[in-house]
Design a protein around this motif. Sequence first.
Motif, PDB file in Angstrom:
ATOM      1  N   GLN A  70       0.838  -1.204   0.000  1.00 38.28           N
ATOM      2  CA  GLN A  70       0.000   0.000   0.000  1.00 38.28           C
ATOM      3  C   GLN A  70       0.874   1.256   0.000  1.00 38.28           C
ATOM      4  O   GLN A  70       0.925   1.987   0.992  1.00 38.28           O
ATOM      5  CB  GLN A  70      -0.919   0.010   1.226  1.00 38.28           C
ATOM      6  CG  GLN A  70      -1.838  -1.206   1.336  1.00 38.28           C
ATOM      7  CD  GLN A  70      -2.765  -1.112   2.529  1.00 38.28           C
ATOM      8  OE1 GLN A  70      -3.695  -0.284   2.566  1.00 38.28           O
ATOM      9  NE2 GLN A  70      -2.526  -1.967   3.513  1.00 38.28           N
ATOM     10  N   PRO A  71       1.601   1.518  -1.080  1.00 39.77           N
ATOM     11  CA  PRO A  71       2.493   2.686  -1.098  1.00 39.77           C
ATOM     12  C   PRO A  71       1.762   4.007  -0.909  1.00 39.77           C
ATOM     13  O   PRO A  71       2.341   4.968  -0.393  1.00 39.77           O
ATOM     14  CB  PRO A  71       3.154   2.598  -2.486  1.00 39.77           C
ATOM     15  CG  PRO A  71       2.251   1.721  -3.287  1.00 39.77           C
ATOM     16  CD  PRO A  71       1.629   0.753  -2.332  1.00 39.77           C
ATOM     17  N   ALA A  72       0.488   4.088  -1.300  1.00 37.09           N
ATOM     18  CA  ALA A  72      -0.261   5.327  -1.112  1.00 37.09           C
ATOM     19  C   ALA A  72      -0.469   5.619   0.368  1.00 37.09           C
ATOM     20  O   ALA A  72      -0.445   6.781   0.795  1.00 37.09           O
ATOM     21  CB  ALA A  72      -1.611   5.238  -1.830  1.00 37.09           C
ATOM     22  N   VAL A  73      -0.674   4.554   1.157  1.00 40.11           N
ATOM     23  CA  VAL A  73      -0.825   4.737   2.603  1.00 40.11           C
ATOM     24  C   VAL A  73       0.522   5.125   3.225  1.00 40.11           C
ATOM     25  O   VAL A  73       0.591   5.977   4.119  1.00 40.11           O
ATOM     26  CB  VAL A  73      -1.370   3.454   3.257  1.00 40.11           C
ATOM     27  CG1 VAL A  73      -1.431   3.603   4.778  1.00 40.11           C
ATOM     28  CG2 VAL A  73      -2.754   3.128   2.709  1.00 40.11           C
ATOM     29  N   LEU A  74       1.615   4.513   2.746  1.00 36.78           N
ATOM     30  CA  LEU A  74       2.942   4.840   3.275  1.00 36.78           C
ATOM     31  C   LEU A  74       3.254   6.319   3.108  1.00 36.78           C
ATOM     32  O   LEU A  74       3.923   6.915   3.963  1.00 36.78           O
ATOM     33  CB  LEU A  74       4.010   3.993   2.562  1.00 36.78           C
ATOM     34  CG  LEU A  74       5.468   4.248   2.964  1.00 36.78           C
ATOM     35  CD1 LEU A  74       5.680   3.971   4.450  1.00 36.78           C
ATOM     36  CD2 LEU A  74       6.422   3.408   2.128  1.00 36.78           C
ATOM     37  N   ALA A  75       2.770   6.917   2.022  1.00 35.24           N
ATOM     38  CA  ALA A  75       3.034   8.341   1.784  1.00 35.24           C
ATOM     39  C   ALA A  75       2.370   9.227   2.831  1.00 35.24           C
ATOM     40  O   ALA A  75       2.709  10.416   2.917  1.00 35.24           O
ATOM     41  CB  ALA A  75       2.559   8.735   0.390  1.00 35.24           C
ATOM     42  N   ARG A  76       1.442   8.666   3.643  1.00 34.33           N
ATOM     43  CA  ARG A  76       0.746   9.454   4.662  1.00 34.33           C
ATOM     44  C   ARG A  76       1.268   9.166   6.073  1.00 34.33           C
ATOM     45  O   ARG A  76       0.667   9.567   7.062  1.00 34.33           O
ATOM     46  CB  ARG A  76      -0.763   9.170   4.595  1.00 34.33           C
ATOM     47  CG  ARG A  76      -1.380   9.435   3.232  1.00 34.33           C
ATOM     48  CD  ARG A  76      -2.879   9.522   3.306  1.00 34.33           C
ATOM     49  NE  ARG A  76      -3.541   8.257   3.573  1.00 34.33           N
ATOM     50  CZ  ARG A  76      -3.909   7.381   2.648  1.00 34.33           C
ATOM     51  NH1 ARG A  76      -3.647   7.640   1.370  1.00 34.33           N
ATOM     52  NH2 ARG A  76      -4.532   6.265   2.974  1.00 34.33           N
ATOM     53  N   VAL A  77       2.415   8.461   6.170  1.00 30.79           N
ATOM     54  CA  VAL A  77       2.942   8.047   7.475  1.00 30.79           C
ATOM     55  C   VAL A  77       4.071   8.972   7.915  1.00 30.79           C
ATOM     56  O   VAL A  77       4.949   9.323   7.114  1.00 30.79           O
ATOM     57  CB  VAL A  77       3.438   6.589   7.429  1.00 30.79           C
ATOM     58  CG1 VAL A  77       3.996   6.175   8.796  1.00 30.79           C
ATOM     59  CG2 VAL A  77       2.312   5.645   7.016  1.00 30.79           C
ATOM     60  N   VAL A  78       4.018   9.360   9.183  1.00 35.61           N
ATOM     61  CA  VAL A  78       5.125  10.062   9.835  1.00 35.61           C
ATOM     62  C   VAL A  78       5.658   9.139  10.925  1.00 35.61           C
ATOM     63  O   VAL A  78       4.898   8.668  11.776  1.00 35.61           O
ATOM     64  CB  VAL A  78       4.662  11.391  10.455  1.00 35.61           C
ATOM     65  CG1 VAL A  78       5.793  12.012  11.273  1.00 35.61           C
ATOM     66  CG2 VAL A  78       4.196  12.356   9.378  1.00 35.61           C
ATOM     67  N   PHE A  79       6.967   8.863  10.876  1.00 33.78           N
ATOM     68  CA  PHE A  79       7.577   7.972  11.859  1.00 33.78           C
ATOM     69  C   PHE A  79       8.183   8.795  13.001  1.00 33.78           C
ATOM     70  O   PHE A  79       8.683   9.917  12.789  1.00 33.78           O
ATOM     71  CB  PHE A  79       8.654   7.107  11.207  1.00 33.78           C
ATOM     72  CG  PHE A  79       8.106   6.080  10.264  1.00 33.78           C
ATOM     73  CD1 PHE A  79       7.654   4.862  10.735  1.00 33.78           C
ATOM     74  CD2 PHE A  79       8.029   6.338   8.898  1.00 33.78           C
ATOM     75  CE1 PHE A  79       7.145   3.901   9.871  1.00 33.78           C
ATOM     76  CE2 PHE A  79       7.515   5.396   8.026  1.00 33.78           C
ATOM     77  CZ  PHE A  79       7.075   4.179   8.509  1.00 33.78           C
ATOM     78  N   VAL A  80       8.110   8.230  14.217  1.00 38.10           N
ATOM     79  CA  VAL A  80       8.724   8.861  15.390  1.00 38.10           C
ATOM     80  C   VAL A  80       9.541   7.797  16.108  1.00 38.10           C
ATOM     81  O   VAL A  80       9.259   6.600  16.008  1.00 38.10           O
ATOM     82  CB  VAL A  80       7.650   9.445  16.346  1.00 38.10           C
ATOM     83  CG1 VAL A  80       6.870  10.545  15.674  1.00 38.10           C
ATOM     84  CG2 VAL A  80       6.705   8.349  16.858  1.00 38.10           C
ATOM     85  N   THR A  81      10.568   8.251  16.815  1.00 42.16           N
ATOM     86  CA  THR A  81      11.401   7.310  17.578  1.00 42.16           C
ATOM     87  C   THR A  81      12.062   8.017  18.744  1.00 42.16           C
ATOM     88  O   THR A  81      12.408   9.204  18.658  1.00 42.16           O
ATOM     89  CB  THR A  81      12.483   6.669  16.682  1.00 42.16           C
ATOM     90  OG1 THR A  81      13.234   5.736  17.464  1.00 42.16           O
ATOM     91  CG2 THR A  81      13.430   7.709  16.108  1.00 42.16           C
ATOM     92  N   GLY A  82      12.212   7.289  19.810  1.00 40.35           N
ATOM     93  CA  GLY A  82      12.976   7.789  20.950  1.00 40.35           C
ATOM     94  C   GLY A  82      14.314   7.109  21.053  1.00 40.35           C
ATOM     95  O   GLY A  82      14.991   7.212  22.073  1.00 40.35           O
ATOM     96  N   ASP A  83      14.704   6.389  19.997  1.00 31.92           N
ATOM     97  CA  ASP A  83      15.919   5.558  20.038  1.00 31.92           C
ATOM     98  C   ASP A  83      16.774   5.814  18.809  1.00 31.92           C
ATOM     99  O   ASP A  83      17.149   4.892  18.099  1.00 31.92           O
ATOM    100  CB  ASP A  83      15.518   4.086  20.115  1.00 31.92           C
ATOM    101  CG  ASP A  83      16.718   3.163  20.278  1.00 31.92           C
ATOM    102  OD1 ASP A  83      17.749   3.658  20.757  1.00 31.92           O
ATOM    103  OD2 ASP A  83      16.617   1.982  19.911  1.00 31.92           O
TER     104      ASP A  83
END
Length: 611
Positions: free
Chosen positions: A555-568
């Motif tokens: 689902q590349p169209a959904v991936l384009a709407r993702v923001v990733f966060v990390t504390g590591d």
Amino acid sequence: MFLLEIVDLMALVGLLVQAFTAWVFVAVLASLQVDRRANGAYRAFLQAFVVLSVALTLMSVRFFRAHDTQTSYDLWADGALLPTLCYMAYMGLKAAFGLLLVRGSSRLVGVDRSPRHPWAPWGLVLAYSATPIVVSNIDLLLALQAPMMIACSAVALRLLSPSRGSGTGTRLLCWSFIGLIVSWAVHATSALTTQFGDTDLLRPLLSLNSFTDLGVQMILGVGLVVGLLESSHQEFLRSEQERQRLARALARDERLRALGTAVSGVAHELNNPLTVISGYSELLLLDDPNDRRAVLIHEQAARCRGIVRNLSTLAGQSLHPTQAVEVDELLERVLRGLPDGETTGGRSVRVEPLSHLWIAADPLGIEQVLSNLIVNALHASPPGGTVSVGGRATDQGIELTVSDQGSGVDSHLRERIFEPFFTTKSPGKGTGLGLSIVHAIVRGHGGSISVEQAPEGGARFRLLLPRADPRPTELTPAARPRSTAGRPLLIVDDDDAVRTILREHGEARGWRVREANTAEAALGQDLVGVAAVVCDLRMPGMGGAGFHDRLAASQPAVLARVVFVTGDMASTESTAFAARCEQPLFEKPFDYEELFEQLESIASSTAKTRA
């Protein structure tokens, strides 16, 4: 058996001893030269002793056979074939000996004395080899040989004058060349006086010239051996210094790896609660911006975030997204942000004109670097002192300098000043991390930093950063995107408190929030209608990286709407993911305003695409 006069006997003995000594030095130099084949100077001197040994051996055989009662005198008399061949080889080899002395001396001091025409030395050697065809008298041959030897010795002496090298070996070589000049002047004078004068007073000097040459030869050989040993000793010292430097660098890297491992394990555990604390402090400030307790909580949370990020930077695991930054603007922000009291005591900062200098950098990272260097420079400068900041464009990039008027940095400390936890301040006055973090940030930008003594005194830190093309001027500010109330937002995080604070911020901004505590749970939901997704990287199961890869495949169209966060961000897995991920990646604890601006931008772009 032998018909010898006492002087001739001494001359022959001296010649034999001279030849033997020459071969001894050949053996010594060759054995020392085994591990130094690339050293052109000593190779040339070794060749010089080889040709000298051959020449002296030939002359020893010639005079020994000439005085052998069992050998026909006519065969070895001057002008006969065998003596002439010996003299020809001797004259050519002695000419080569002189030229090799010049070559070795020039290479020893790093001066190129190569002839304009490569065949010229061979021509000179052949010319001297031909002289016995015309002149068969050994005394006259010595007189003809003298100008060549004196000239070569003088050139070699000029190259190796004491001002160019003060080692014991070099000084012995100089004395040997002086001895060659004097001895060959005496040889020539004695030979000419004996042949064309009415007296034989100088005949003993001529007969005993081999002993004079032996003494000079001994000094020359000892000088070469001593010089070679000195050179080997210096190389050993350089190698030892390099070994110690590499050992310190290895120890530093080991400390950084240990620090990186510790930060990687601690960062996630600290950053998640810091995200929650920072988020609630922002919500409290939205209700009452003048709430002193909320302000204090928010500031201290930001301070803790800075400490963790600095440790991540020191471990070499921090992100530095670069953009075109104008140095002038950057320095203005740095000077405005200097802590109160840093310019007390009449200290000031003088900035040279730095217009039109652009660097490819993370503005926050380089701002921290310059702020740290300027504050340190102000601390090092005396009351009334001035800290100078300059810069220029070079072929390698943009060079920036920060100079103080303090006591400078001792040479033995300059190699260690960027090591983590190394400080010259008294206990409690410094952690020894400031310059280490500066070094790590600059290194993360592909640049370099060094410290030197400024000409006017004090220390000068020199930075080299990548150059960037100027950023186009924005004529009008871009409109800030806003989300439409009720747009669905999916939050994927295994920490309940983080999901809760993100939900509260999202709902306060009009989002309709859904949650998932694992990537697998998120993939089980209908993602097509989601306007934006916030996904943590480090979770049980496939985690954020697996979530990214699954969406990229299906689902590349959904991936384009993702923001990733990390504390590591200190872990190698996170940095590896950041390097290949094209989606936005925020480090916890993040700025909620920036995060939701990014989400609103993604949602607006999605809405336009669907429309």
